[in-house]
Design an enzyme around this catalytic site. Structure first.
Site, PDB file in Angstrom:
ATOM      1  N   SER A 301     -10.709  67.678 111.545  1.00 37.94           N
ATOM      2  CA  SER A 301     -11.242  68.902 112.136  1.00 37.94           C
ATOM      3  C   SER A 301     -10.202  70.030 112.194  1.00 37.94           C
ATOM      4  CB  SER A 301     -11.803  68.585 113.529  1.00 37.94           C
ATOM      5  OG  SER A 301     -12.544  69.648 114.045  1.00 37.94           O
ATOM      6  N   ASP A 312      -3.761  76.580 101.140  1.00 34.05           N
ATOM      7  CA  ASP A 312      -4.425  77.602 100.325  1.00 34.05           C
ATOM      8  C   ASP A 312      -3.646  78.909 100.290  1.00 34.05           C
ATOM      9  OD1 ASP A 312      -6.448  75.916  99.657  1.00 34.05           O
ATOM     10  OD2 ASP A 312      -8.039  76.972 100.744  1.00 34.05           O
ATOM     11  N   LYS A 326     -13.649  66.138 108.251  1.00 31.72           N
ATOM     12  CA  LYS A 326     -14.654  66.665 109.188  1.00 31.72           C
ATOM     13  C   LYS A 326     -14.525  68.172 109.245  1.00 31.72           C
ATOM     14  CE  LYS A 326     -16.450  66.569 113.883  1.00 31.72           C
ATOM     15  NZ  LYS A 326     -16.572  68.037 113.942  1.00 31.72           N
TER      16      LYS A 326
END
Length: 454
Positions: A301, A312, A326
């Site tokens: 999460s 990224d 998740k």
């Protein structure tokens, strides 16, 4: 009386069907609309027949309310792994857990190949002090076998009033037979953030165990103190291993400490009102030091949002194992004062547009934790035959109940976590006991060489 109950129950559903018919007649303005509503009528009629059949013919007598609750529960659990129906007890447990006033062991558990497996004990908790370790398989809870029970049932059995005892039977690699560990439940309160220095290295080790409301503030404090006291600071290792997640705003805030621009995470759902985008704020960034993030299968999460966003945005090197996967948003929707639905309403997306739901974050450097076992005679669990092995182990316990009725004392094997936490230095020995952490230190050194152009 029973016949009357059937008539009443069928009458209720007839009323529902009738309401749909009325709605259809009032709103039907094109040929396509009634056709769509007829499909709903057929579905409702089928549902009515199922309810009536179960009520009249099932082996055990069930109340109408029980049947409806089971139907709702089945619907919600079949939507996805994180949606569910919260009956009175589950709804109350959720409220209690949110307030942090529950007694537990202090372990993160999951189902692995059908076995209740410890993902990680939380540092300083009763389970950690008792000697529970990652990858331990919990074979029994207070003498009751865990084979075939759900994760929710297992967690419910382990949770209880503070200061009450519980015995779990453990199967562990390297141990010749299963053994019991006695634990006293307690209210689980742990520091969500703490920091240590690496011995003979100007590197900050920053550990985040969960994302509570203090994470961003505490992390910023440790980073600023480190930069102030270390003029030759080489970098930061952010450890998110076995971090199950928490508050979204804290995940965003922690990421923002290292970046000053770009989208950190976006949220997209069926309802346009749930489509949100969270971007970094320039004035929130506090450091440019080289950064390595440690993750594993227990990172979920919010941990995946932080590690994925930093990956990224090309801000950090991610080391460890693939994360849990998740990346969905759940809300609690009360049905009344005692019951509620926990429903997935949206999914999270990383800066590149990829989702982490059911995929997780793949590390830049895949490194597995710990040492490779070299004792091939030790008890070993084969995934292809796991259930049979565990059943055999249960039989061993029963067959040798008289001989092995004493609990194994692991006190001489365990580390005093409180004492260890007082030591703010990670030694060279600690590094060689943790290959992922050692790789992170080596990576920081390489990043410094690259930065300095040497």
């Amino acid at each position: 009386m029973k016949q009357r109950s059937k008539i009443l129950s069928f009458g209720i559903f007839s009323a529902i069907v009738a309401s749909v018919v009325i709605s259809t007649n009032l709103n039907a303005q094109t040929p396509k609309k009634p056709e769509k509503e007829e499909t709903k009528l057929e579905s409702l009629a089928k549902f009515t027949r199922v309810i009536t059949t179960v009520e009249s013919s099932y082996a055990d007598e069930l109340t109408f309310s029980e049947i409806i609750n089971k139907a709702i529960s089945g619907l919600m659990t079949n939507l996805d792994a994180h949606s569910g129906f919260l009956d009175e007890k589950a709804f109350e447990d959720t409220k209690v857990q949110t307030q942090g006033e529950f007694g537990g062991l202090g372990i993160t558990v999951g189902m692995k190949d059908g076995a209740l497996t410890v993902i990680s004990p939380i540092e300083g908790t009763p389970a950690d002090k008792a000697g529970v370790k990652s990858n331990d398989v919990i074979l029994r809870i207070d003498g009751n076998a865990t084979l075939g029970i759900t994760l929710e049932e297992a967690v419910s059995k382990m949770r209880g009033k503070p200061k009450t005892p519980i015995t779990i039977t453990i199967v562990r690699k390297g141990e010749p037979r299963p053994f019991d560990i006695n634990i006293i439940r307690d209210i689980i309160k742990v520091d969500s953030v703490y920091a240590k220095n690496i011995e003979n290295e100007d590197i900050l080790y920053l550990r985040v165990t969960n994302f509570d409301q203090k994470v961003t503030k505490e992390s910023a404090k440790f980073i600023k103190e480190f930069a102030k006291n270390n003029k030759n600071a080489k970098g930061i290792i952010l450890d998110l291993r076995n971090n199950p997640g928490g508050l979204l705003d804290q995940a965003i805030g922690l990421t923002n400490l290292f970046v000053d621009k770009g989208v950190i995470v976006s949220q997209k759902g069926r309802d346009a009102k749930e489509n949100l985008e969270y971007s970094a704020k320039k004035d929130e960034k506090i450091t440019d030091l080289p950064l390595v993030v440690l993750v594993n299968s227990g990172s979920a999460s919010a941990s995946e949002i932080v590690s994925g966003a930093l990956q990224d945005l090309k801000r950090a090197v991610i080391i460890g194992e693939e994360t849990f996967g998740k990346g969905s948003v759940q809300v609690i929707l009360p049905l009344n004062e005692k019951e509620a639905l926990k429903m997935t309403i949206a999914r999270y997306y990383l800066p590149s547009g990829r989702t982490i739901q059911n995929k997780g974050v793949t590390p830049d450097l895949e490194v597995f934790y710990g040492k490779v076992p070299n004792d091939d005679k030790a008890f070993n669990i084969k995934e292809t035959d796991l259930k049979q092995h565990l059943e055999n182990e249960l039989q061993k316990i029963d067959d040798n109940k008289t001989e092995n009725n004493k609990t194994i004392n692991l006190d001489h094997n365990k580390t005093d976590t409180k004492e260890k936490d007082k030591e703010k230095i990670i030694t060279k020995k600690d590094l060689y006991d943790d290959m992922q952490l050692k790789t992170a230190v080596d990576t920081i050194k390489v990043l410094n060489l690259t930065k300095d152009g040497k």
